[in-house]
Scaffold this active site. Sequence first.
Site, PDB file in Angstrom:
ATOM      1  N   PRO A   2       0.839  -1.211   0.000  1.00 63.23           N
ATOM      2  CA  PRO A   2       0.000   0.000   0.000  1.00 63.23           C
ATOM      3  C   PRO A   2       0.873   1.261   0.000  1.00 63.23           C
ATOM      4  CG  PRO A   2      -0.571  -1.440   1.839  1.00 63.23           C
ATOM      5  CD  PRO A   2       0.653  -2.007   1.201  1.00 63.23           C
ATOM      6  N   GLU A   3       0.475   2.222  -0.814  1.00 61.87           N
ATOM      7  CA  GLU A   3       1.159   3.517  -0.821  1.00 61.87           C
ATOM      8  C   GLU A   3       0.197   4.521  -0.176  1.00 61.87           C
ATOM      9  OE1 GLU A   3       2.981   4.313  -4.677  1.00 61.87           O
ATOM     10  OE2 GLU A   3       3.131   2.171  -5.066  1.00 61.87           O
TER      11      GLU A   3
END
Length: 279
Positions: A2-3
């Site tokens: 996840p960013e």
Amino acid sequence: MPELPEVETVVNQLEPLLKGQEIVSVAVHDKARIKLPRGSIPGQKIKQVIRVGKEIVLPLSGGKFLSFHLRMTGRLLWNSSLKTPSGLLHQESSALEQKHLRLEMKLKKNGKISDLKFFDVRKFGTVKLVSDISQLGTGGVEPLGEDFTLSTLQSLIGKSSQSLRNFLMRQDKIVGLGNIYVCEILFSSGLHPERTVDSLTTDELSAIKKDTQRILKRAIKNCGTTFSDFQQTTGETGSYQKYLKVYGREGEPCSRCETEIVREKTGGRSSFYCPGCQE
Ligand SMILES: [Zn+2]
């Protein structure tokens, strides 16, 4: 992994669910990796849910901060079970659930009991309890904050001659960007990932700043990008992948100049870019 947009999505979804909840109990199932002082959390209320870099942070009524970092495969699910990326319940969900469950909390609000579960298949995720919020995060600038200006970007670069791609992924410089969004930002700005940061003009830096914020905001609006393992807190998946212009599109024609998108492996990560219009 996840960013920023994926983490922000989880935060936005958890905030209305968790705000004001009292933590009744905490069960740590992975005691080797998750160390929380005994009895330090139950009885406290969750004041809000915020994001610090890529961490999901719950400020507690006693003044401490409970932080979750999802890293590769961590998932924080509310009253829910693990689901496959297609959204369907996995056939062996209960067995899987038990195997990958690292921590669970029972919560209470207005007499109603609910739960929040932290799953992590690859176990890189972390859970921490700290007394000072400055102990969280990586020290980089928040790209959606007011501090992220052209002059900030210039001073972060300083005398560096790193490649643009590596620079943008440094969490001690700018928080939250990973491979997917860096590829998309550089395509949007028309810049080659291997350009060195000391070669950039003011106009080019200005384009990076604007494209970073525009792309992150749009991705947040679409609840992030889902490839294999990102799930929102309700077990649903994000939809930004349909807007990706270069990431995962090697061999396809560029939407701007029709040159074939290429994928280049450097330092264990793949760079996707258009050799025709990214200079
Ligand atoms: Zn192109």
